[in-house]
Design an enzyme around this catalytic site. Structure first.
Site, mmCIF file in Angstrom:
data_model
loop_
_atom_site.group_PDB
_atom_site.id
_atom_site.type_symbol
_atom_site.label_atom_id
_atom_site.label_comp_id
_atom_site.label_asym_id
_atom_site.label_seq_id
_atom_site.Cartn_x
_atom_site.Cartn_y
_atom_site.Cartn_z
ATOM 1 N N GLY A 129 0.794 -1.220 0.000
ATOM 2 C CA GLY A 129 0.000 0.000 0.000
ATOM 3 C C GLY A 129 0.825 1.267 0.000
ATOM 4 O O GLY A 129 2.018 1.243 -0.271
ATOM 5 N N LEU A 184 0.343 3.590 -2.163
ATOM 6 C CA LEU A 184 0.708 3.429 -3.582
ATOM 7 C C LEU A 184 1.248 4.711 -4.202
ATOM 8 O O LEU A 184 0.796 5.812 -3.892
ATOM 9 C CB LEU A 184 -0.519 2.951 -4.369
ATOM 10 N N HIS A 185 2.233 4.533 -5.074
ATOM 11 C CA HIS A 185 2.825 5.652 -5.806
ATOM 12 C C HIS A 185 2.976 5.234 -7.274
ATOM 13 O O HIS A 185 2.557 4.136 -7.654
ATOM 14 C CB HIS A 185 4.174 6.043 -5.186
ATOM 15 N N HIS A 237 4.244 1.675 -8.066
ATOM 16 C CA HIS A 237 3.206 0.639 -8.009
ATOM 17 C C HIS A 237 2.280 0.755 -9.228
ATOM 18 O O HIS A 237 1.891 -0.250 -9.820
ATOM 19 C CB HIS A 237 2.343 0.803 -6.757
ATOM 20 N N GLY A 254 8.784 -5.271 -8.841
ATOM 21 C CA GLY A 254 9.650 -4.170 -9.252
ATOM 22 C C GLY A 254 11.126 -4.503 -9.068
ATOM 23 O O GLY A 254 11.515 -5.143 -8.089
ATOM 24 N N GLU A 255 11.935 -4.019 -10.000
ATOM 25 C CA GLU A 255 13.392 -4.203 -9.896
ATOM 26 C C GLU A 255 13.978 -3.363 -8.763
ATOM 27 O O GLU A 255 15.130 -3.534 -8.393
ATOM 28 C CB GLU A 255 14.067 -3.853 -11.231
ATOM 29 N N GLN A 306 14.744 -9.337 -3.678
ATOM 30 C CA GLN A 306 13.449 -9.947 -3.348
ATOM 31 C C GLN A 306 12.854 -10.630 -4.577
ATOM 32 O O GLN A 306 12.375 -11.774 -4.514
ATOM 33 C CB GLN A 306 12.504 -8.853 -2.839
ATOM 34 N N LEU A 353 11.068 6.046 -6.485
ATOM 35 C CA LEU A 353 9.862 6.224 -5.677
ATOM 36 C C LEU A 353 9.774 5.083 -4.677
ATOM 37 O O LEU A 353 10.135 3.941 -4.981
ATOM 38 C CB LEU A 353 8.625 6.256 -6.570
ATOM 39 N N SER A 360 7.360 3.937 -0.877
ATOM 40 C CA SER A 360 6.354 4.340 0.111
ATOM 41 C C SER A 360 7.027 5.031 1.288
ATOM 42 O O SER A 360 6.493 5.980 1.862
ATOM 43 C CB SER A 360 5.595 3.112 0.618
HETATM 44 P P1 AMP Z 1 5.921 -2.552 -1.699
HETATM 45 O O1 AMP Z 1 4.546 -1.962 -1.584
HETATM 46 O O2 AMP Z 1 7.006 -1.647 -1.276
HETATM 47 O O3 AMP Z 1 6.000 -3.924 -1.087
HETATM 48 O O4 AMP Z 1 6.162 -2.771 -3.261
HETATM 49 C C1 AMP Z 1 5.293 -3.531 -4.046
HETATM 50 C C2 AMP Z 1 5.922 -3.756 -5.393
HETATM 51 O O5 AMP Z 1 6.157 -2.509 -6.028
HETATM 52 C C3 AMP Z 1 7.280 -4.473 -5.293
HETATM 53 O O6 AMP Z 1 7.369 -5.431 -6.331
HETATM 54 C C4 AMP Z 1 8.260 -3.339 -5.502
HETATM 55 O O7 AMP Z 1 9.500 -3.742 -6.043
HETATM 56 C C5 AMP Z 1 7.503 -2.452 -6.469
HETATM 57 N N1 AMP Z 1 8.009 -1.081 -6.431
HETATM 58 C C6 AMP Z 1 8.199 -0.305 -5.333
HETATM 59 N N2 AMP Z 1 8.739 0.881 -5.684
HETATM 60 C C7 AMP Z 1 8.917 0.856 -7.021
HETATM 61 C C8 AMP Z 1 9.450 1.773 -7.977
HETATM 62 N N3 AMP Z 1 9.915 2.969 -7.634
HETATM 63 N N4 AMP Z 1 9.464 1.406 -9.275
HETATM 64 C C9 AMP Z 1 8.999 0.190 -9.651
HETATM 65 N N5 AMP Z 1 8.485 -0.726 -8.806
HETATM 66 C C10 AMP Z 1 8.450 -0.403 -7.499
#
Ligand code: AMP
Length: 267
Positions: A27, A29-30, A33, A142-143, A148, A179, A181
């Site tokens: 969550g 979200l940006h 995401h 996401g890379e 992970q 970006l 969270s």
């Molecule tokens: P999280 O909510 O932080 O667990 O992230 C959820 C998914 O979004 C994961 O696969 C992250 O790698 C991906 N993600 C987070 N930030 C970015 C970003 N700036 N660019 C691309 N993918 C992202």
């Protein structure tokens, strides 16, 4: 968009739907995401997004307590993007049922696994449950969290889980900062400080110098700027070994702290 809180509601959906994409998130979200969600919507008939702040992957209690929560905004974003199903499970919903034990891949004691003891065990526990509840054709990761992504890929492979992982590139702010969270916990001036570090690294790794010298320069810059960091490493993204040269498969990984907020990135 339908909001689902119980996993048993999802089971019945899978009898009738084809070509599903799944974007697991915590969550707040940006645009990062959003890029994963948009890709899934483009490539599938049905897109699931989950929002679940997984306590098991937090290695620091305060980090969990302070993790940004913006559920109302998140729901608006998912509706705007035309997500089909938004899964918002409780802790009990995810963890209070037993499933056949899966195999966990061996994880190298490097980077996040070295500095956040138990973090990936928590990640694998939640992925084990979520991928069972939502057995999508494709999962979008996401890379930004490259280690992970690789571990989840290994886990799927080891357990013959038929979900293809779609790697999504890092989305950055205009100032160059990836970006995240957790960026929402930082003031503008701190975000600029973080962006300066990333830009310094970018500029430096392009220089024609031995890699070791570049790493030394970056570490010196961090020390001089009084920035705490866990690691600065050039890593081969195929096997997650340290790479001595800049190659097609190597990336520069960093984990550093701004005002006690831990930021990770790779370039
Ligand atoms: P999280 O909510 O932080 O667990 O992230 C959820 C998914 O979004 C994961 O696969 C992250 O790698 C991906 N993600 C987070 N930030 C970015 C970003 N700036 N660019 C691309 N993918 C992202």
């Amino acid at each position: 968009m339908r909001i689902i809180k119980k996993s048993k509601e999802i089971n019945s959906l899978f009898n009738s739907i084809r070509r599903t994409g799944f974007v697991p998130t915590m969550g707040s979200l940006h645009k990062g995401h959003e890029s994963l969600i948009k890709k899934s919507i483009k490539q599938n008939n049905i897109t699931f997004v989950s929002i679940f702040i997984n306590p098991k992957q937090f290695t620091n209690k305060n980090d969990l307590i302070n993790y940004p929560r913006r559920l109302n905004d998140d729901i608006k974003i998912c509706k705007k993007l035309k997500v089909d199903y938004l899964f918002l499970p409780s802790f009990k919903e995810v963890y209070s049922w037993k499933m056949k034990m899966k195999k966990y891949p061996k994880i190298k004691s490097i980077m996040e696994h070295k500095y956040r003891k138990g973090h990936f065990n928590g990640v694998l526990k939640v992925i084990e449950k979520l991928s069972d509840i939502i057995p999508a054709n494709k999962m979008y990761l996401g890379e930004k969290d490259f280690q992970q992504l690789k571990i989840i890929e290994d886990y799927f492979h080891l357990n013959k889980i038929n979900t293809k992982i779609i790697k999504c590139k890092i989305i950055r702010d205009k100032n160059g900062l990836a970006l995240s969270s957790r960026n929402k916990l930082l003031a503008k001036k701190d975000l600029l400080k973080a962006a300066r570090i990333i830009n310094f690294i970018k500029k430096n790794i392009l220089k024609k110098k031995p890699l070791n010298d570049k790493i030394k320069i970056v570490k010196k810059y961090l020390k001089d700027s009084k920035i705490n960091f866990d690691y600065v490493k050039n890593i081969n993204i195929k096997n997650f070994e340290i790479e001595k040269k800049k190659t097609k498969y190597s990336r520069f990984f960093i984990a550093f702290y701004i005002k006690n907020i831990r930021l990770i990135d790779n370039i």
